[in-house]
Scaffold this motif. Structure first.
Motif, PDB file in Angstrom:
ATOM      1  N   GLU A 177       0.856  -1.196   0.000  1.00 32.45           N
ATOM      2  CA  GLU A 177       0.000   0.000   0.000  1.00 32.45           C
ATOM      3  C   GLU A 177       0.885   1.237   0.000  1.00 32.45           C
ATOM      4  N   LEU A 178       0.246   2.389  -0.078  1.00 33.62           N
ATOM      5  CA  LEU A 178       0.983   3.646  -0.065  1.00 33.62           C
ATOM      6  C   LEU A 178       1.714   3.810   1.268  1.00 33.62           C
ATOM      7  N   ILE A 179       2.991   4.194   1.189  1.00 34.62           N
ATOM      8  CA  ILE A 179       3.787   4.417   2.394  1.00 34.62           C
ATOM      9  C   ILE A 179       3.816   5.922   2.656  1.00 34.62           C
ATOM     10  N   SER A 180       3.587   6.278   3.918  1.00 38.95           N
ATOM     11  CA  SER A 180       3.551   7.708   4.198  1.00 38.95           C
ATOM     12  C   SER A 180       4.979   8.237   4.370  1.00 38.95           C
ATOM     13  N   VAL A 181       5.205   9.442   3.829  1.00 38.64           N
ATOM     14  CA  VAL A 181       6.556  10.005   3.833  1.00 38.64           C
ATOM     15  C   VAL A 181       7.071  10.160   5.263  1.00 38.64           C
ATOM     16  N   ASP A 182       6.168  10.513   6.184  1.00 41.68           N
ATOM     17  CA  ASP A 182       6.602  10.833   7.547  1.00 41.68           C
ATOM     18  C   ASP A 182       7.040   9.594   8.318  1.00 41.68           C
ATOM     19  N   HIS A 183       6.526   8.430   7.935  1.00 35.80           N
ATOM     20  CA  HIS A 183       6.857   7.232   8.694  1.00 35.80           C
ATOM     21  C   HIS A 183       7.773   6.278   7.932  1.00 35.80           C
ATOM     22  N   ALA A 184       8.408   6.779   6.868  1.00 34.69           N
ATOM     23  CA  ALA A 184       9.256   5.899   6.074  1.00 34.69           C
ATOM     24  C   ALA A 184      10.524   5.565   6.852  1.00 34.69           C
ATOM     25  N   THR A 185      10.896   4.297   6.835  1.00 39.75           N
ATOM     26  CA  THR A 185      12.104   3.861   7.524  1.00 39.75           C
ATOM     27  C   THR A 185      13.119   3.365   6.499  1.00 39.75           C
ATOM     28  N   LEU A 186      14.251   2.874   7.007  1.00 39.93           N
ATOM     29  CA  LEU A 186      15.289   2.339   6.127  1.00 39.93           C
ATOM     30  C   LEU A 186      14.714   1.273   5.200  1.00 39.93           C
ATOM     31  N   ALA A 187      13.848   0.422   5.766  1.00 37.48           N
ATOM     32  CA  ALA A 187      13.255  -0.655   4.969  1.00 37.48           C
ATOM     33  C   ALA A 187      12.545  -0.076   3.750  1.00 37.48           C
ATOM     34  N   ASP A 188      11.746   0.971   3.962  1.00 34.60           N
ATOM     35  CA  ASP A 188      10.987   1.552   2.858  1.00 34.60           C
ATOM     36  C   ASP A 188      11.905   2.179   1.822  1.00 34.60           C
ATOM     37  N   TYR A 189      12.988   2.807   2.309  1.00 32.30           N
ATOM     38  CA  TYR A 189      13.906   3.416   1.347  1.00 32.30           C
ATOM     39  C   TYR A 189      14.635   2.357   0.536  1.00 32.30           C
ATOM     40  N   LEU A 190      14.936   1.200   1.164  1.00 39.25           N
ATOM     41  CA  LEU A 190      15.565   0.119   0.384  1.00 39.25           C
ATOM     42  C   LEU A 190      14.618  -0.364  -0.712  1.00 39.25           C
ATOM     43  N   ILE A 191      13.350  -0.528  -0.358  1.00 42.17           N
ATOM     44  CA  ILE A 191      12.369  -0.936  -1.368  1.00 42.17           C
ATOM     45  C   ILE A 191      12.323   0.100  -2.486  1.00 42.17           C
ATOM     46  N   MET A 192      12.345   1.376  -2.077  1.00 44.26           N
ATOM     47  CA  MET A 192      12.267   2.451  -3.071  1.00 44.26           C
ATOM     48  C   MET A 192      13.484   2.404  -3.996  1.00 44.26           C
ATOM     49  N   ILE A 193      14.674   2.137  -3.432  1.00 45.91           N
ATOM     50  CA  ILE A 193      15.873   2.067  -4.278  1.00 45.91           C
ATOM     51  C   ILE A 193      15.757   0.902  -5.254  1.00 45.91           C
ATOM     52  N   GLY A 194      15.236  -0.236  -4.767  1.00 50.29           N
ATOM     53  CA  GLY A 194      15.019  -1.369  -5.670  1.00 50.29           C
ATOM     54  C   GLY A 194      14.112  -0.986  -6.824  1.00 50.29           C
ATOM     55  N   PHE A 195      13.049  -0.263  -6.526  1.00 49.60           N
ATOM     56  CA  PHE A 195      12.133   0.193  -7.582  1.00 49.60           C
ATOM     57  C   PHE A 195      12.817   1.210  -8.506  1.00 49.60           C
ATOM     58  N   MET A 196      13.583   2.115  -7.875  1.00 48.68           N
ATOM     59  CA  MET A 196      14.219   3.179  -8.665  1.00 48.68           C
ATOM     60  C   MET A 196      15.231   2.618  -9.648  1.00 48.68           C
ATOM     61  N   LEU A 197      15.868   1.515  -9.281  1.00 52.36           N
ATOM     62  CA  LEU A 197      16.830   0.922 -10.218  1.00 52.36           C
ATOM     63  C   LEU A 197      16.121   0.523 -11.508  1.00 52.36           C
ATOM     64  N   ASN A 198      14.940  -0.050 -11.384  1.00 52.41           N
ATOM     65  CA  ASN A 198      14.210  -0.429 -12.591  1.00 52.41           C
ATOM     66  C   ASN A 198      13.647   0.770 -13.332  1.00 52.41           C
ATOM     67  N   ALA A 199      13.432   1.867 -12.608  1.00 50.81           N
ATOM     68  CA  ALA A 199      12.964   3.076 -13.293  1.00 50.81           C
ATOM     69  C   ALA A 199      14.132   3.825 -13.915  1.00 50.81           C
ATOM     70  N   ALA A 200      15.346   3.287 -13.764  1.00 49.99           N
ATOM     71  CA  ALA A 200      16.556   3.882 -14.352  1.00 49.99           C
ATOM     72  C   ALA A 200      16.802   5.296 -13.853  1.00 49.99           C
ATOM     73  N   VAL A 201      16.685   5.494 -12.538  1.00 52.20           N
ATOM     74  CA  VAL A 201      16.962   6.803 -11.970  1.00 52.20           C
ATOM     75  C   VAL A 201      18.472   6.939 -11.798  1.00 52.20           C
ATOM     76  N   PRO A 202      19.115   7.975 -12.362  1.00 54.87           N
ATOM     77  CA  PRO A 202      20.543   8.136 -12.125  1.00 54.87           C
ATOM     78  C   PRO A 202      20.805   8.254 -10.618  1.00 54.87           C
ATOM     79  N   PRO A 203      21.885   7.733 -10.084  1.00 58.46           N
ATOM     80  CA  PRO A 203      23.037   7.138 -10.775  1.00 58.46           C
ATOM     81  C   PRO A 203      22.896   5.641 -11.063  1.00 58.46           C
TER      82      PRO A 203
END
Lengths: 588, 82
Positions: A177-203
């Protein structure tokens, strides 16, 4: 409207892919290639809101969750699967089609997934299926690029999996589900990085322009549509409103377009330009307002169609001439006029000409940034739009189909199936421009945006017209050269060389030295020790017991003498025994 | 037919040039009559702002990117194979 009979679209493509060799055997491969995506495309309307809930090892997996956001992406993904399969219809190797469909299945499965584990399973299916679309090109460069692609995606998958595990430990729940910005933890940011890699976000984008230009002609058409847009979907689903994404997205738009201006290989230009276009969507997800999420979805829809159209146009040129470098092409409009027209339609749609799909989708994101008073982001997006028209709208078609010089090539026009596929995509690009409500009615939120205002028109007229003037002034500086440009994949491509050197030289030398020492000293010591132990076992322990081991050895030696190992002796003995038994039975 | 038409046009570059200039002139004139109620910032109120933005942006992008490519990023096409 829902019906009780339906099939998960991913299952449909997986079964379709598995039965494809059979279809080939009965000479109906071409029919099958059209039929399965067509049925999938029609069927998505009849999917229930929630289905496929499975409890597995204590986890609640949900394979089907359908809402309006899912629907836009499902619609364009299945449509794209149809167009892509049509485009590749002439390819005889079933393997390519199987890889493409499994890849589509991965993308559809991710889009429908209601929990992170299901997302992860289909996410990996996508990576592992798509790499075959690169390898099927069968050239050394493609094979190497495929391995790099796979390694980078495996890394991204591991980051995602790490995030999912951590999240499960923190929250105890894997619902997506949608993750709220205020309660995002390391876990959520790792998930986001995994997603961002597929979205080809530099670097972490360099895998895209590295791999896509090396894929097969029809493979690239599939790849340009699914990986990055699935990533946009999961970001929109889980991370809408993260300002990091808005900033990264705006940087992406310029980063991609800057490389598109300087690259020489047509498919690499388009690949870099995916980075730029996906930047708009990532940025919109980061802005996170209703209008921005609408914009991201609309742009994903429109972008898949015109970027695929461009990849198909350039793919036809590559198919017919074997070349994709601007410096080796030119003057092809005489021989491939239809491919030229379709490519130009893709080019003007991506640049956002009025009455094309780019005009009604990209502007929505820019307006969302404006309504949110993010002026820096707004101007970055508009500058990227200038670069888009410059690189893909004018430079690409100009140097391929017209150009200052004629390449001397006289190719035939592309096969009919390629033209039909391009025709459908081109039709959609223009249809959406004329009738934006077809797309707007599908979007997740109600749309209060009208693209055809006089102000939006004048802004577009100016941006496009004067960018064209800029191109006209500078055309001789834009002449393509046959070079390649460094990008951030340098770190792992050069890094791998250094790693191999370290592995070959110091590590290997140390290893050899250690093994020499072991052979000369260690091995002798071990052997001596073994002999001593054996002596002790034989003489000491057996003596201390009752000599049974020695007895067993002696007995075994005597038994061995009977066993000659010759089959006739055994059979003879058996027959003799049989006679003895018979005699005993008869006589007694 | 399309091919002949395009070849016909390509043989008349002056005509194309004037056509393009006419389009630019039309765009500028159109800007005077555009409705600016939904302007996002100050630039939206200036006539011809996006024309300057487009032209300057385009030229700057070509100079910057091409320059960066020449002085830094450009390598042989088999750079990594060596």
């Amino acid at each position: 409207m829902t019906s009780s009979i339906f099939m998960h679209p991913a299952t449909m493509f997986i079964i379709g892919a598995l039965l494809l060799p059979l279809a080939k055997k009965f000479n109906v491969q071409k029919v099958w290639l059209v039929l399965v995506p067509l049925v999938a495309f029609i069927q998505i309307k009849y999917l229930p809101e929630s289905f496929g809930s499975v409890e597995w090892l204590g986890f609640d997996l949900q394979f089907g969750r359908v809402d309006r956001l899912t629907m836009v992406f499902l619609h364009v993904f299945t449509l794209m699967a149809l167009i892509g399969s049509l485009f590749g219809l002439h390819v005889k190797e079933s393997g390519q089609h199987v890889a493409a469909w499994l890849y589509v299945a991965g993308s559809l499965g991710t889009t429908l997934a209601g929990d992170y584990l299901t997302v992860f399973i289909f996410w990996e299916l996508m990576a592992f299926a798509s790499v075959f679309l690169i390898w099927y090109r069968k050239r050394k460069r493609s094979i190497e690029a495929g391995f790099r692609y796979l390694l980078v995606h495996t890394f991204g998958g591991l980051v995602l999996l790490g995030g999912i595990f951590l999240r499960y430990q923190n929250v105890g729940d894997l619902t997506f589900e949608l993750i709220s910005v205020d309660h995002a933890t390391l876990a959520d940011y790792l998930i986001m990085i995994g997603f961002m890699l597929n979205a080809a976000v530099p670097p972490i984008h360099a895998w895209l322009p590295d791999a896509y230009p090396e894929a097969t002609v029809s493979g690239a058409v599939f790849m340009c549509a699914f990986t990055t847009k699935t990533a946009v979907y999961v970001l929109a689903r889980g991370f809408a409103g993260f300002e990091t994404l808005a900033i990264m997205g705006a940087i992406m738009t310029l980063y991609g377009v800057a490389y598109a201006v300087i690259e020489n290989d047509a498919r690499r230009i388009l690949a870099y330009h995916i980075v730029s276009q996906v930047g708009y969507m990532v940025c919109a997800v980061g802005i996170g307002t209703e209008m921005a999420i609408n914009g991201a979805s609309a742009h994903a829809y429109a972008h898949i169609l015109y970027k695929a159209l461009l990849f198909m146009g350039i793919g036809s040129v590559l198919e017919m001439t074997g070349r994709s470098k601007l410096s080796e092409l030119g003057g092809l409009y005489k021989y491939m006029p239809y491919s030229m027209i379709f490519t130009v339609i893709g080019g003007i749609a991506i640049s956002g000409f009025p009455l094309t799909s780019g005009f009604i989708s990209k502007s929505m994101i820019i307006a969302a940034a404006g309504n949110n008073h993010q002026l820096v982001i707004l101007s970055m997006l508009l500058l990227a739009a200038v670069g888009t028209f410059l690189s893909v709208g004018i430079k690409l078609p100009y140097f391929v189909f017209f150009g200052p010089k004629d390449s001397g090539l006289t190719p035939d026009e592309a096969p009919w199936n390629m033209q039909v596929a391009m025709g459908i995509a081109a039709f959609m690009c223009i249809f959406l421009g004329f009738y934006p409500d077809y797309l707007y009615d599908m979007l997740p939120y109600a749309v209060h945006y009208h693209p055809y205002t006089s102000y939006h028109l004048t802004e577009t007229f100016h941006l496009l017209g004067f960018t064209g003037l800029g191109f006209f002034i500078m055309v001789k500086y834009l002449k393509p050269h046959d070079v390649s440009n460094l990008d951030l994949d340098w770190f792992y491509r050069r890094g791998a060389v250094w790693f191999m050197w370290v592995a070959n030289k110091p590590v290997s030398a140390t290893n050899e030295w250690v093994s020499n020492v072991y052979q000369n000293i260690g091995l002798r010591l071990t052997m001596a020790l073994a002999r001593a132990l054996s002596w002790f076992d034989w003489e000491g322990i057996d003596w201390a017991l009752d000599g049974s081991a020695r007895g067993a050895v002696k007995g075994g030696e005597q038994v061995r003498q009977f066993q000659t190992g010759k089959l006739q002796h055994y059979i003879g003995a058996a027959v003799a025994l049989l006679f003895i038994v018979l005699i005993v039975v008869v006589l007694v | 037919m399309i091919v002949n038409f395009l070849t016909y046009l390509r043989e008349r570059p002056t005509f194309l040039k004037w056509l393009f200039i006419a389009y630019l002139a039309f765009a500028v004139v159109f800007d005077f009559f555009a409705d600016r109620h939904h302007a996002h910032f100050w630039g939206d109120h200036l006539v011809g702002f996006w024309a300057v933005f487009g032209l300057v942006g385009c030229l700057a992008m070509i100079v910057f990117c091409k320059g960066l490519s020449h002085v830094w990023l450009e390598r042989d096409k088999d750079h990594y194979d060596k």
